[in-house]
Motif scaffolding. Sequence first.
Motif, PDB file in Angstrom:
ATOM      1  N   VAL A 161       0.833  -1.210   0.000  1.00  0.00           N
ATOM      2  CA  VAL A 161       0.000   0.000   0.000  1.00  0.00           C
ATOM      3  C   VAL A 161       0.867   1.260   0.000  1.00  0.00           C
ATOM      4  O   VAL A 161       0.600   2.216  -0.731  1.00  0.00           O
ATOM      5  CB  VAL A 161      -0.963  -0.004   1.215  1.00  0.00           C
ATOM      6  CG1 VAL A 161      -1.707   1.329   1.323  1.00  0.00           C
ATOM      7  CG2 VAL A 161      -1.969  -1.142   1.081  1.00  0.00           C
ATOM      8  N   THR A 162       1.921   1.271   0.797  1.00  0.00           N
ATOM      9  CA  THR A 162       2.789   2.455   0.840  1.00  0.00           C
ATOM     10  C   THR A 162       3.441   2.707  -0.519  1.00  0.00           C
ATOM     11  O   THR A 162       3.582   3.858  -0.942  1.00  0.00           O
ATOM     12  CB  THR A 162       3.876   2.275   1.908  1.00  0.00           C
ATOM     13  OG1 THR A 162       4.495   0.985   1.762  1.00  0.00           O
ATOM     14  CG2 THR A 162       3.292   2.382   3.301  1.00  0.00           C
ATOM     15  N   GLN A 163       3.815   1.630  -1.218  1.00  0.00           N
ATOM     16  CA  GLN A 163       4.438   1.808  -2.538  1.00  0.00           C
ATOM     17  C   GLN A 163       3.407   2.267  -3.585  1.00  0.00           C
ATOM     18  O   GLN A 163       3.749   3.025  -4.494  1.00  0.00           O
ATOM     19  CB  GLN A 163       5.096   0.503  -2.998  1.00  0.00           C
ATOM     20  CG  GLN A 163       6.454   0.239  -2.377  1.00  0.00           C
ATOM     21  CD  GLN A 163       6.376  -0.116  -0.902  1.00  0.00           C
ATOM     22  OE1 GLN A 163       5.432  -0.796  -0.487  1.00  0.00           O
ATOM     23  NE2 GLN A 163       7.349   0.325  -0.125  1.00  0.00           N
ATOM     24  N   LEU A 164       2.173   1.825  -3.458  1.00  0.00           N
ATOM     25  CA  LEU A 164       1.115   2.302  -4.357  1.00  0.00           C
ATOM     26  C   LEU A 164       0.945   3.809  -4.203  1.00  0.00           C
ATOM     27  O   LEU A 164       0.831   4.551  -5.188  1.00  0.00           O
ATOM     28  CB  LEU A 164      -0.195   1.581  -4.053  1.00  0.00           C
ATOM     29  CG  LEU A 164      -0.270   0.098  -4.447  1.00  0.00           C
ATOM     30  CD1 LEU A 164      -1.435  -0.579  -3.739  1.00  0.00           C
ATOM     31  CD2 LEU A 164      -0.406  -0.064  -5.954  1.00  0.00           C
ATOM     32  N   ILE A 165       0.928   4.276  -2.959  1.00  0.00           N
ATOM     33  CA  ILE A 165       0.767   5.707  -2.682  1.00  0.00           C
ATOM     34  C   ILE A 165       1.977   6.490  -3.197  1.00  0.00           C
ATOM     35  O   ILE A 165       1.832   7.525  -3.864  1.00  0.00           O
ATOM     36  CB  ILE A 165       0.565   5.922  -1.175  1.00  0.00           C
ATOM     37  CG1 ILE A 165      -0.793   5.360  -0.748  1.00  0.00           C
ATOM     38  CG2 ILE A 165       0.670   7.400  -0.808  1.00  0.00           C
ATOM     39  CD1 ILE A 165      -0.985   5.270   0.751  1.00  0.00           C
ATOM     40  N   ASN A 166       3.174   6.004  -2.901  1.00  0.00           N
ATOM     41  CA  ASN A 166       4.387   6.699  -3.353  1.00  0.00           C
ATOM     42  C   ASN A 166       4.454   6.787  -4.878  1.00  0.00           C
ATOM     43  O   ASN A 166       4.862   7.819  -5.431  1.00  0.00           O
ATOM     44  CB  ASN A 166       5.627   5.975  -2.826  1.00  0.00           C
ATOM     45  CG  ASN A 166       5.797   6.133  -1.333  1.00  0.00           C
ATOM     46  OD1 ASN A 166       5.258   7.050  -0.728  1.00  0.00           O
ATOM     47  ND2 ASN A 166       6.538   5.230  -0.716  1.00  0.00           N
ATOM     48  N   SER A 167       4.061   5.713  -5.539  1.00  0.00           N
ATOM     49  CA  SER A 167       4.097   5.713  -6.995  1.00  0.00           C
ATOM     50  C   SER A 167       3.156   6.756  -7.576  1.00  0.00           C
ATOM     51  O   SER A 167       3.494   7.456  -8.537  1.00  0.00           O
ATOM     52  CB  SER A 167       3.735   4.323  -7.532  1.00  0.00           C
ATOM     53  OG  SER A 167       4.695   3.365  -7.147  1.00  0.00           O
ATOM     54  N   LEU A 168       1.967   6.863  -7.009  1.00  0.00           N
ATOM     55  CA  LEU A 168       1.017   7.862  -7.499  1.00  0.00           C
ATOM     56  C   LEU A 168       1.564   9.273  -7.340  1.00  0.00           C
ATOM     57  O   LEU A 168       1.378  10.129  -8.206  1.00  0.00           O
ATOM     58  CB  LEU A 168      -0.317   7.716  -6.765  1.00  0.00           C
ATOM     59  CG  LEU A 168      -1.160   6.499  -7.159  1.00  0.00           C
ATOM     60  CD1 LEU A 168      -2.341   6.339  -6.206  1.00  0.00           C
ATOM     61  CD2 LEU A 168      -1.637   6.613  -8.598  1.00  0.00           C
ATOM     62  N   ILE A 169       2.256   9.523  -6.232  1.00  0.00           N
ATOM     63  CA  ILE A 169       2.842  10.846  -6.019  1.00  0.00           C
ATOM     64  C   ILE A 169       3.872  11.160  -7.098  1.00  0.00           C
ATOM     65  O   ILE A 169       4.015  12.309  -7.530  1.00  0.00           O
ATOM     66  CB  ILE A 169       3.488  10.926  -4.621  1.00  0.00           C
ATOM     67  CG1 ILE A 169       2.407  10.858  -3.536  1.00  0.00           C
ATOM     68  CG2 ILE A 169       4.301  12.202  -4.456  1.00  0.00           C
ATOM     69  CD1 ILE A 169       2.964  10.767  -2.135  1.00  0.00           C
TER      70      ILE A 169
END
Length: 482
Positions: free
Chosen positions: A231-239
Motif C-alpha cells: 500500500v505504501t508503494q502504491l501511494i508513493n508511486s502515485l505521487i
Amino acid sequence: MMSTGHKPDIANLLRTLKTHINKKTLLQPAKLQLLTSLKSRITSAADAAPFTENDIQVLCYYAFREDSEDKHSESTVEVSHVALKCLANVLLLESKTRQYFVDLGYAHNAARILNDSLEDELLGSRILFLLTYDTKFDFDTLFKDDDLAYKIHTNISSHAINYHSQPAETSSSSHPLPTLNANALTEALKLLFNLNQYYPSHTAIFSDTIKPILEILTHIELEAQPLQPPVTQLINSLISLNLPGKPDSEGHTPLFPKEYPNENHLRLISILDSAVRTLKEDQLETAVPLVTLIRRIYELAPAPIKSTLQTKLLPSNSERAQPLGKTNSLASYLLRLSTSPIAPNLREGISSLLFELSNKDATTFVRNVGYGFAAGYLMTHSLPVPEGTMSNEGGEVEDPGEKMTKVDGQEINPITGQRRDMEPEDILPEMTDEEKEREAEKLFVLFERLKATGVMNVVNPVEQAVREGRLEDRVEEVDDDD
C-alpha cells in the motif's frame, strides 16, 4: 582469480561453481544445492564485501541461464531464481558490486526477464532498483532497447486484473494478495518510483499505469494498520506520476472515473482514517506521503469533489459542541496531529492540507479549525489573519472578526472553535472595577518593559486605552515580585 577475502565456506562454494563454468561437471540438483548454500551464507555486509567482478560474473552465469540448452526447464528456472537471490543480496549489502554488475553488461538481462514470471519480476525489479543507487548506469538505454516502461506497466496491470471486477462500494470483501504477488508488486512499484525520480523525462510514458495502480489501491485488502507494503508503494508511486492522468474521450481521468468519481479519494480517506487511529508514535511520519497525495488530489479535483473532501476532513458543526479536536472523528485526529511535537513532517503536511481545504484563506482557516490549531501554521508561514473588510459569497461586506466567530449564524469562540452557547459558564467571581484597573496597570508596565528590550515593537493596549480616555491616566510602579 577468485577473491581470497571470502570466508572459507563462501570461497569454496564459489570455487566449485566457477569450475563448472569451464568443465561442466555439475548436474542441476548439485548447482541448486550449492547456490542455496551460498545464499544462506550471504547475510551481512562482511559476507558481501569481498565479492569481486569475477564473483559477480559467476553468479550472473547461473542467474541468467547461460549454462543450459533448455533455459525454460523447471530445474534451470529454479537454479536461476536462487542465483538471482544471491545476486540481489550481494548488490544490496555491498554497493560497489552494483557497478561490477553494470560493467559486465547484465543490466539488460535483468530488464529482459521482468515479464517471465512473478519470481523474475520480483528479483529483476529488485536488482534494477538497486542499480539506481551508486552506479553510473544510464537507464535511458533500457527504456530504448528493452521496453522497460512497457514491461513495468504490463506487470502492474497484471496485478490489477484480480481487483478490476469489483467496485470500491463492495470492497469490504476485497481479496488479499498472495505473498509472492504482493512482494513482486512492491518491487515493481519501488522501481517505478525511482525511475520517475531520477529519469523524470520518462514519467509521461507511465501515464497509463495510473489506472491499474488506482484499481489495486481501491480494491486491495487492507491490514489493521494499512500503511505497509504494497500500500505504501502504491501511494508513493502515485505521487511520482503525472496526475490526474490522461483524460478519456469524455474528459474523465483515472483519478476521477466516470462510473465511480468518488471511489479513489474516498478510499484514500478511509486509509488515512485507519492509519491515524492505529499508528504508533514512531510510525507517524509514514503517513506523510498519504497526506501529500490527498492534497494533490484536492488541488486537481472538480468543485463537487473538493466539497466532499472538505466535508470529510474538516470539523463538522456538530463537533462544535465542545472545543475542536476533542471528538473521535477523523477531523479531530488530524487537528491533534497538526500540533504533534513528535512528527514534524506530518504536522506540517496536515496543517497545509487543512489550510488548502480552507481555500488558502487565513480567516477561513481560523474559522474552520480554531485559532489554537491555526496559529502555529500561520506564524511559521507569515500568514497573519487579514484585517479590514472582505466580501462573502453573496457579495455582502462583513467584518473578518465576525466571519471567524460565526458559523451558520451561531457564535463560536475563534480560539477553540466551540459554540459560545455550549461553553461552560464562568464560575469565577467577576472582578471589581478596582481589580480590573489594578490588572491593567500591571499590564501597562509589563508592555513598557517589553518595548524597552528592543526585541519587539509592540503597541501597548493599556497606553492606547489611556490615550483614548478609557482608563484614568495614572500608573503605579509595580514591584519586580509582582
